[in-house]
Enzyme design. Structure first.
Site, PDB file in Angstrom:
ATOM      1  N   HIS A  75       0.823  -1.219   0.000  1.00  0.00           N
ATOM      2  CA  HIS A  75       0.000   0.000   0.000  1.00  0.00           C
ATOM      3  C   HIS A  75       0.854   1.266   0.000  1.00  0.00           C
ATOM      4  O   HIS A  75       0.405   2.312  -0.444  1.00  0.00           O
ATOM      5  CB  HIS A  75      -0.997  -0.040   1.160  1.00  0.00           C
ATOM      6  N   ASP A  76       2.085   1.176   0.484  1.00  0.00           N
ATOM      7  CA  ASP A  76       2.994   2.314   0.336  1.00  0.00           C
ATOM      8  C   ASP A  76       3.519   2.369  -1.103  1.00  0.00           C
ATOM      9  O   ASP A  76       3.431   3.398  -1.766  1.00  0.00           O
ATOM     10  CB  ASP A  76       4.169   2.203   1.329  1.00  0.00           C
ATOM     11  N   GLY A  94       5.922   6.180  -4.819  1.00  0.00           N
ATOM     12  CA  GLY A  94       6.187   4.744  -4.715  1.00  0.00           C
ATOM     13  C   GLY A  94       6.525   4.317  -3.292  1.00  0.00           C
ATOM     14  O   GLY A  94       5.888   4.769  -2.335  1.00  0.00           O
ATOM     15  N   ASP A  96       8.065   4.987  -0.634  1.00  0.00           N
ATOM     16  CA  ASP A  96       8.745   6.159  -0.090  1.00  0.00           C
ATOM     17  C   ASP A  96       8.365   6.472   1.355  1.00  0.00           C
ATOM     18  O   ASP A  96       8.831   7.460   1.916  1.00  0.00           O
ATOM     19  CB  ASP A  96       8.457   7.393  -0.969  1.00  0.00           C
ATOM     20  N   SER A  98       5.457   7.445   2.358  1.00  0.00           N
ATOM     21  CA  SER A  98       4.460   8.522   2.458  1.00  0.00           C
ATOM     22  C   SER A  98       3.218   8.074   3.226  1.00  0.00           C
ATOM     23  O   SER A  98       2.564   8.882   3.878  1.00  0.00           O
ATOM     24  CB  SER A  98       4.074   9.031   1.062  1.00  0.00           C
ATOM     25  N   HIS A 203      -1.057 -13.313  -0.359  1.00  0.00           N
ATOM     26  CA  HIS A 203      -2.375 -13.655   0.198  1.00  0.00           C
ATOM     27  C   HIS A 203      -2.397 -15.072   0.780  1.00  0.00           C
ATOM     28  O   HIS A 203      -3.420 -15.508   1.303  1.00  0.00           O
ATOM     29  CB  HIS A 203      -3.470 -13.457  -0.865  1.00  0.00           C
ATOM     30  N   ASP A 221      -6.708 -18.495   3.103  1.00  0.00           N
ATOM     31  CA  ASP A 221      -6.493 -19.932   2.881  1.00  0.00           C
ATOM     32  C   ASP A 221      -6.398 -20.619   4.235  1.00  0.00           C
ATOM     33  O   ASP A 221      -6.468 -19.955   5.268  1.00  0.00           O
ATOM     34  CB  ASP A 221      -5.280 -20.213   1.971  1.00  0.00           C
ATOM     35  N   THR A 223      -3.985 -22.147   5.661  1.00  0.00           N
ATOM     36  CA  THR A 223      -2.673 -22.159   6.342  1.00  0.00           C
ATOM     37  C   THR A 223      -2.068 -20.749   6.359  1.00  0.00           C
ATOM     38  O   THR A 223      -1.049 -20.507   5.708  1.00  0.00           O
ATOM     39  CB  THR A 223      -1.708 -23.126   5.616  1.00  0.00           C
ATOM     40  N   ASP A 228       2.781 -20.897   1.495  1.00  0.00           N
ATOM     41  CA  ASP A 228       2.671 -22.078   0.638  1.00  0.00           C
ATOM     42  C   ASP A 228       1.691 -21.828  -0.504  1.00  0.00           C
ATOM     43  O   ASP A 228       1.103 -20.757  -0.607  1.00  0.00           O
ATOM     44  CB  ASP A 228       2.258 -23.299   1.471  1.00  0.00           C
TER      45      ASP A 228
HETATM   46  C1  HEM Z   1      -3.713  -6.811  -6.724  1.00  0.00           C
HETATM   47  C2  HEM Z   1      -4.748  -6.560  -6.048  1.00  0.00           C
HETATM   48  C3  HEM Z   1      -4.963  -6.717  -4.574  1.00  0.00           C
HETATM   49  C4  HEM Z   1      -6.157  -6.549  -3.962  1.00  0.00           C
HETATM   50  C5  HEM Z   1      -7.473  -6.184  -4.628  1.00  0.00           C
HETATM   51  C6  HEM Z   1      -5.957  -6.811  -2.559  1.00  0.00           C
HETATM   52  C7  HEM Z   1      -6.948  -6.723  -1.605  1.00  0.00           C
HETATM   53  C8  HEM Z   1      -6.808  -7.050  -0.282  1.00  0.00           C
HETATM   54  C9  HEM Z   1      -7.842  -6.944   0.711  1.00  0.00           C
HETATM   55  C10 HEM Z   1      -9.240  -6.417   0.466  1.00  0.00           C
HETATM   56  C11 HEM Z   1      -7.335  -7.379   1.883  1.00  0.00           C
HETATM   57  C12 HEM Z   1      -8.060  -7.456   3.224  1.00  0.00           C
HETATM   58  C13 HEM Z   1      -7.780  -6.197   4.019  1.00  0.00           C
HETATM   59  C14 HEM Z   1      -8.545  -6.172   5.325  1.00  0.00           C
HETATM   60  O1  HEM Z   1      -9.773  -6.066   5.271  1.00  0.00           O
HETATM   61  O2  HEM Z   1      -7.914  -6.271   6.400  1.00  0.00           O
HETATM   62  C15 HEM Z   1      -5.976  -7.771   1.639  1.00  0.00           C
HETATM   63  C16 HEM Z   1      -5.138  -8.275   2.581  1.00  0.00           C
HETATM   64  C17 HEM Z   1      -3.799  -8.487   2.382  1.00  0.00           C
HETATM   65  N1  HEM Z   1      -3.088  -8.192   1.231  1.00  0.00           N
HETATM   66 FE1  HEM Z   1      -3.858  -7.733  -0.570  1.00  0.00          FE
HETATM   67  N2  HEM Z   1      -4.652  -7.138  -2.330  1.00  0.00           N
HETATM   68  C18 HEM Z   1      -3.995  -7.071  -3.527  1.00  0.00           C
HETATM   69  C19 HEM Z   1      -2.653  -7.252  -3.713  1.00  0.00           C
HETATM   70  C20 HEM Z   1      -1.741  -7.465  -2.707  1.00  0.00           C
HETATM   71  C21 HEM Z   1      -0.319  -7.432  -2.885  1.00  0.00           C
HETATM   72  C22 HEM Z   1       0.406  -7.155  -4.191  1.00  0.00           C
HETATM   73  C23 HEM Z   1       0.231  -7.711  -1.698  1.00  0.00           C
HETATM   74  C24 HEM Z   1       1.723  -7.800  -1.513  1.00  0.00           C
HETATM   75  C25 HEM Z   1       2.421  -7.505  -0.512  1.00  0.00           C
HETATM   76  C26 HEM Z   1      -0.852  -7.922  -0.733  1.00  0.00           C
HETATM   77  C27 HEM Z   1      -0.733  -8.286   0.585  1.00  0.00           C
HETATM   78  C28 HEM Z   1      -1.779  -8.493   1.461  1.00  0.00           C
HETATM   79  C29 HEM Z   1      -1.639  -9.056   2.787  1.00  0.00           C
HETATM   80  C30 HEM Z   1      -0.373  -9.603   3.405  1.00  0.00           C
HETATM   81  C31 HEM Z   1      -2.910  -9.039   3.360  1.00  0.00           C
HETATM   82  C32 HEM Z   1      -3.313  -9.531   4.755  1.00  0.00           C
HETATM   83  C33 HEM Z   1      -3.372  -8.424   5.773  1.00  0.00           C
HETATM   84  C34 HEM Z   1      -3.754  -8.957   7.158  1.00  0.00           C
HETATM   85  O3  HEM Z   1      -3.903 -10.167   7.330  1.00  0.00           O
HETATM   86  O4  HEM Z   1      -3.894  -8.132   8.057  1.00  0.00           O
HETATM   87  N3  HEM Z   1      -2.029  -7.739  -1.396  1.00  0.00           N
HETATM   88  N4  HEM Z   1      -5.667  -7.556   0.311  1.00  0.00           N
END
Ligand code: HEM
Ligand SMILES: *[C@@H]1O[C@H](CO)[C@@H](O)[C@H](O)[C@H]1NC(C)=O
Length: 365
Positions: A75-76, A94, A96, A98, A203, A221, A223, A228
């Site tokens: 998100h950063d 990017g 950074d 911010s 994810h 998922d 796990t 994995d």
């Molecule tokens: C490409 C489109 C993507 C969408 C639409 C998306 C959307 C989301 C959403 C809606 C959540 C749940 C947030 C919440 O309600 O707490 C989430 C969680 C998460 N996303 Fe993504 N995401 C995307 C890409 C990525 C990318 C590229 C990463 C790379 C680092 C990432 C890492 C994560 C992680 C680690 C969580 C879990 C956060 C937690 O368990 O607190 N996501 N994502």
């Protein structure tokens, strides 16, 4: 002939000698607790490492704060748009920091819902160690991911400026966006569809808190502390149930009790532009982490000049544990898989024994 043979021999001899002559032991910076680093500037990161493993990640776990820290790296960094720059607007800086410096602005963007929690936990630690917010966010994500079983060892480059401007809104993809829109946004930032799929290995250690707040901590998922391929399998199972009271915007039916499925993950798993790469992480699970590491290294330097940064990757711990080979959850068969890659058959997977019980939420601490 003899002469040229002789000179060839001496050339080989020289070539063999040169490396050993050049291999003068490099100066190593002395850091805390007897640790050494290739560059003085890396020493501070050992102290940050000790601090966050103990005080942010609960003694080196792959739990909620790690998942949130990994999400924060994205998100950063994704606040970066060459398309906006071409229109003469500010496209964002990017990776950074911010989102931390301007947390009062950026954490109010709808797509950043929930990131305020980890931003507020990380910020005082970054200030305490006098490292830039941009560096800290990427470092915490890399260290955190290394705590997950089978996890990646993400490159860490230090030296991002602490001086930034707030990112424009609407650059972070939403779970209700179409595949076309997600791929266009990610493409603008420099990622090909295959790299988007690789980034979504994140994810596999993830849960949601904000789409359905009543299901806070429910993972994508079965796990969520293992890095994995199970996420890639389970997103291809036919969605059959609603884990909470009703479906929320950006959510679709999931295949397993307690599991939460994002609409974007379901669509990316089945779209012809991404489905074959998606399936490849099931057929060839060992390819997932290396591809994720490469895509993350790219993401962590969006808006930065990597040549001006110092490589402190040596500070990132070597992950423990081996990746679990993907399986079909107990009670599921190949008939429940919505195989979507037309170029390759879905691989044969073993099925877990027993009966599937509900997936527990990731504990919040
Ligand atoms: C490409 C489109 C993507 C969408 C639409 C998306 C959307 C989301 C959403 C809606 C959540 C749940 C947030 C919440 O309600 O707490 C989430 C969680 C998460 N996303 Fe993504 N995401 C995307 C890409 C990525 C990318 C590229 C990463 C790379 C680092 C990432 C890492 C994560 C992680 C680690 C969580 C879990 C956060 C937690 O368990 O607190 N996501 N994502
Ligand atoms: C980064 O900026 C914040 C806010 O001005 C400040 O508190 C912090 O000390 C700065 N860090 C460094 C390393 O300059």
């Amino acid at each position: 002939m003899v002469n040229s043979f002789h000179s060839l021999l001496s050339t080989i001899a020289l070539a063999l000698l040169v490396p050993s002559v050049l291999a003068v032991p490099a100066h190593r910076a002395k850091c805390s607790k007897g640790r050494t680093a290739s560059n003085d500037a890396c020493c501070v990161w050992f102290d940050v490492l000790d601090d966050i493993q103990e005080n942010l990640f609960d003694g080196g776990e792959c739990g909620e704060e790690v998942h949130e820290s990994l999400r924060l790296t994205f998100h950063d960094a994704i606040g970066f748009s060459p398309a906006l720059t071409r229109q003469g607007k500010f496209g964002g800086g990017g990776a950074d920091g911010s989102i931390m410096l301007f947390s009062d602005i950026e954490t109010n963007f709808a797509a950043n819902n929930g990131v305020d929690d980890i931003v507020e936990q990380q910020k005082p630690i970054a200030i305490k160690h006098q490292v830039s917010f941009g560096d800290f966010i990427q470092f915490a994500g890399a260290v955190g991911s290394s705590n997950c079983a089978g996890g990646p060892r993400i490159q860490f480059l230090a030296g991002r400026s602490n001086v930034t401007k707030p990112s424009p809104d609407h650059l972070v993809p939403e779970p209700f966006d179409s595949v076309t829109s997600i791929l266009a946004r990610m493409g603008d930032a420099g990622f090909k569809p295959d790299e988007v799929v690789a980034l979504l290995a994140s994810h596999s250690v993830a849960a949601q808190d904000t789409i359905d707040p009543k299901l806070a901590g429910h993972p994508f998922d079965s796990t969520p502390s293992d890095f994995d391929s199970q996420f890639f399998v389970e997103t291809l199972l036919k969605g059959t149930l609603i884990p909470g009271d009703s479906l929320h915007k950006g959510q679709v039916k999931s295949p397993l009790p307690g599991e939460f499925r994002l609409q974007s993950d379901e669509l990316l798993a089945r779209d012809s532009r991404t489905s074959c790469e998606w399936q490849s992480f099931i057929s060839n699970p060992n390819s997932m982490v290396p591809k994720f590491e490469r895509a993350m290294a790219k993401m962590a330097t969006l808006g930065q000049n990597p040549k001006k940064l110092i490589d402190c990757s040596e500070v990132i711990p070597v992950p423990r544990g081996r990746v679990k080979q993907p399986t079909l959850p107990a009670g599921k068969t190949i008939k429940d898989i919505e195989a979507s890659c037309r170029k390759a058959p879905f691989p044969r997977l073993p099925t877990d024994k027993g009966t599937f019980t509900s997936i527990l939420p990731v504990p919040s601490s």
